[in-house]
Design a protein around this motif. Sequence first.
Motif, PDB file in Angstrom:
ATOM      1  N   LYS A 105       0.883  -1.038   0.006  1.00 40.86           N
ATOM      2  CA  LYS A 105      -0.025   0.041  -0.092  1.00 40.86           C
ATOM      3  C   LYS A 105       0.894   1.407  -0.060  1.00 40.86           C
ATOM      4  N   PHE A 106       0.575   2.171  -0.899  1.00 34.73           N
ATOM      5  CA  PHE A 106       1.328   3.287  -1.083  1.00 34.73           C
ATOM      6  C   PHE A 106       0.449   4.653  -0.660  1.00 34.73           C
ATOM      7  N   PRO A 107       0.916   5.447   0.358  1.00 32.30           N
ATOM      8  CA  PRO A 107       0.193   6.741   0.760  1.00 32.30           C
ATOM      9  C   PRO A 107       0.567   7.728  -0.137  1.00 32.30           C
ATOM     10  N   SER A 108      -0.247   8.723  -0.206  1.00 33.96           N
ATOM     11  CA  SER A 108      -0.115   9.865  -1.020  1.00 33.96           C
ATOM     12  C   SER A 108       0.842  10.826  -0.964  1.00 33.96           C
ATOM     13  N   ALA A 109       1.636  10.990   0.212  1.00 31.03           N
ATOM     14  CA  ALA A 109       3.019  11.855   0.476  1.00 31.03           C
ATOM     15  C   ALA A 109       4.067  11.359  -0.196  1.00 31.03           C
ATOM     16  N   GLU A 110       4.572  12.675  -0.729  1.00 32.39           N
ATOM     17  CA  GLU A 110       5.723  12.670  -1.315  1.00 32.39           C
ATOM     18  C   GLU A 110       6.898  12.137  -0.527  1.00 32.39           C
ATOM     19  N   VAL A 111       7.930  11.551  -0.785  1.00 32.03           N
ATOM     20  CA  VAL A 111       9.273  10.954  -0.067  1.00 32.03           C
ATOM     21  C   VAL A 111      10.251  11.909  -0.246  1.00 32.03           C
ATOM     22  N   LEU A 112      10.442  12.658  -1.279  1.00 26.64           N
ATOM     23  CA  LEU A 112      11.474  13.449  -1.585  1.00 26.64           C
ATOM     24  C   LEU A 112      10.934  15.098  -0.957  1.00 26.64           C
ATOM     25  N   THR A 113      11.916  15.799  -0.743  1.00 22.62           N
ATOM     26  CA  THR A 113      11.694  17.142  -0.162  1.00 22.62           C
ATOM     27  C   THR A 113      12.273  18.120  -1.001  1.00 22.62           C
ATOM     28  N   ALA A 114      13.377  18.286  -1.789  1.00 23.99           N
ATOM     29  CA  ALA A 114      13.978  19.172  -2.536  1.00 23.99           C
ATOM     30  C   ALA A 114      13.395  18.816  -4.030  1.00 23.99           C
TER      31      ALA A 114
ATOM     32  N   VAL B  28       2.996  -1.781 -10.708  1.00 24.02           N
ATOM     33  CA  VAL B  28       3.294  -0.272 -10.753  1.00 24.02           C
ATOM     34  C   VAL B  28       3.965   0.192  -9.288  1.00 24.02           C
ATOM     35  N   ILE B  29       4.642   1.141  -9.292  1.00 20.49           N
ATOM     36  CA  ILE B  29       5.194   1.916  -8.166  1.00 20.49           C
ATOM     37  C   ILE B  29       4.927   3.426  -8.538  1.00 20.49           C
ATOM     38  N   PRO B  30       4.134   4.092  -7.612  1.00 18.97           N
ATOM     39  CA  PRO B  30       3.931   5.445  -7.538  1.00 18.97           C
ATOM     40  C   PRO B  30       5.212   6.230  -7.784  1.00 18.97           C
ATOM     41  N   ILE B  31       5.419   7.103  -8.442  1.00 18.45           N
ATOM     42  CA  ILE B  31       6.842   7.803  -8.571  1.00 18.45           C
ATOM     43  C   ILE B  31       7.061   8.568  -7.432  1.00 18.45           C
ATOM     44  N   HIS B  32       6.099   9.207  -6.594  1.00 17.62           N
ATOM     45  CA  HIS B  32       6.221   9.952  -5.543  1.00 17.62           C
ATOM     46  C   HIS B  32       6.458   9.238  -4.315  1.00 17.62           C
ATOM     47  N   ARG B  33       6.661   8.021  -4.373  1.00 18.46           N
ATOM     48  CA  ARG B  33       7.172   7.132  -3.367  1.00 18.46           C
ATOM     49  C   ARG B  33       8.312   6.389  -3.860  1.00 18.46           C
ATOM     50  N   ILE B  34       9.083   6.940  -4.553  1.00 19.36           N
ATOM     51  CA  ILE B  34      10.604   6.359  -5.085  1.00 19.36           C
ATOM     52  C   ILE B  34      11.487   7.509  -4.571  1.00 19.36           C
ATOM     53  N   HIS B  35      12.427   6.939  -3.704  1.00 17.53           N
ATOM     54  CA  HIS B  35      13.637   7.602  -3.261  1.00 17.53           C
ATOM     55  C   HIS B  35      14.741   7.772  -4.157  1.00 17.53           C
ATOM     56  N   SER B  36      15.127   6.723  -5.003  1.00 18.05           N
ATOM     57  CA  SER B  36      16.294   6.866  -5.945  1.00 18.05           C
ATOM     58  C   SER B  36      16.163   5.828  -7.034  1.00 18.05           C
ATOM     59  N   VAL B  37      16.855   5.728  -8.160  1.00 20.14           N
ATOM     60  CA  VAL B  37      16.917   4.918  -9.085  1.00 20.14           C
ATOM     61  C   VAL B  37      18.365   4.639  -9.362  1.00 20.14           C
ATOM     62  N   LYS B  38      18.900   3.467  -9.006  1.00 20.15           N
ATOM     63  CA  LYS B  38      20.365   3.131  -9.377  1.00 20.15           C
ATOM     64  C   LYS B  38      20.611   2.094 -10.628  1.00 20.15           C
ATOM     65  N   LEU B  39      21.683   2.626 -11.070  1.00 23.73           N
ATOM     66  CA  LEU B  39      21.754   1.417 -12.604  1.00 23.73           C
ATOM     67  C   LEU B  39      22.756   0.492 -12.196  1.00 23.73           C
TER      68      LEU B  39
ATOM     69  N   ASP C   1      15.132  19.699  -6.547  1.00 29.71           N
ATOM     70  CA  ASP C   1      15.988  19.372  -7.375  1.00 29.71           C
ATOM     71  C   ASP C   1      16.201  17.587  -7.389  1.00 29.71           C
ATOM     72  N   ASN C   2      15.921  17.351  -6.112  1.00 30.94           N
ATOM     73  CA  ASN C   2      15.844  15.720  -6.051  1.00 30.94           C
ATOM     74  C   ASN C   2      14.713  15.104  -6.858  1.00 30.94           C
ATOM     75  N   ILE C   3      13.696  15.747  -6.985  1.00 28.25           N
ATOM     76  CA  ILE C   3      12.339  15.425  -7.782  1.00 28.25           C
ATOM     77  C   ILE C   3      12.975  15.315  -9.274  1.00 28.25           C
ATOM     78  N   SER C   4      13.340  16.547  -9.671  1.00 30.76           N
ATOM     79  CA  SER C   4      13.659  16.292 -11.093  1.00 30.76           C
ATOM     80  C   SER C   4      15.015  15.353 -11.521  1.00 30.76           C
ATOM     81  N   GLU C   5      15.719  15.100 -10.553  1.00 27.66           N
ATOM     82  CA  GLU C   5      16.870  14.162 -10.522  1.00 27.66           C
ATOM     83  C   GLU C   5      16.353  12.743 -10.924  1.00 27.66           C
ATOM     84  N   ARG C   6      15.127  12.451  -9.923  1.00 26.59           N
ATOM     85  CA  ARG C   6      14.320  11.122 -10.006  1.00 26.59           C
ATOM     86  C   ARG C   6      13.732  10.822 -11.208  1.00 26.59           C
ATOM     87  N   ILE C   7      13.312  11.820 -12.137  1.00 25.50           N
ATOM     88  CA  ILE C   7      12.601  11.743 -13.126  1.00 25.50           C
ATOM     89  C   ILE C   7      13.651  11.683 -14.399  1.00 25.50           C
ATOM     90  N   SER C   8      14.721  12.066 -14.277  1.00 23.07           N
ATOM     91  CA  SER C   8      15.649  11.669 -15.204  1.00 23.07           C
ATOM     92  C   SER C   8      16.465  10.352 -14.853  1.00 23.07           C
TER      93      SER C   8
END
Length: 95
Positions: A18-27, A84-95, A29-36
């Motif tokens: 279950k995924f809450p609706s709150a965003e896990v990132l605060t800044a 699926v994983i909601p994007i707002h619950r993702i901290h980071s993606v590592k290759l 720039d971290n959010i735009s980095e996550r999208i990239s």
Amino acid sequence: MNLQEFETIEKEGIENLKFPSAEVLTASDNISERISELNRALSLGNLERSKIKIYFEDDTSKKVVNTTVWGVTDKRVILKQGLVIPIHRIHSVKL
């Protein structure tokens, strides 16, 4: 981000989370980095079938899954088998 805080989960276990609706990132720039990172993971997944690690948080704890990204929408990351994983619950993606 302390990667040792994240518990490994199999991709198939995501459907039971279950995924809450709150965003896990605060800044912002971290959010735009996550999208990239997600868009790069999508390219690698579709072109090379490369697996990546997604660090995310459900309603109980922090988790990491090693998987291939099949799609990215404005709100969700789509994995194999339609998981699926909601994007707002993702901290980071590592290759």
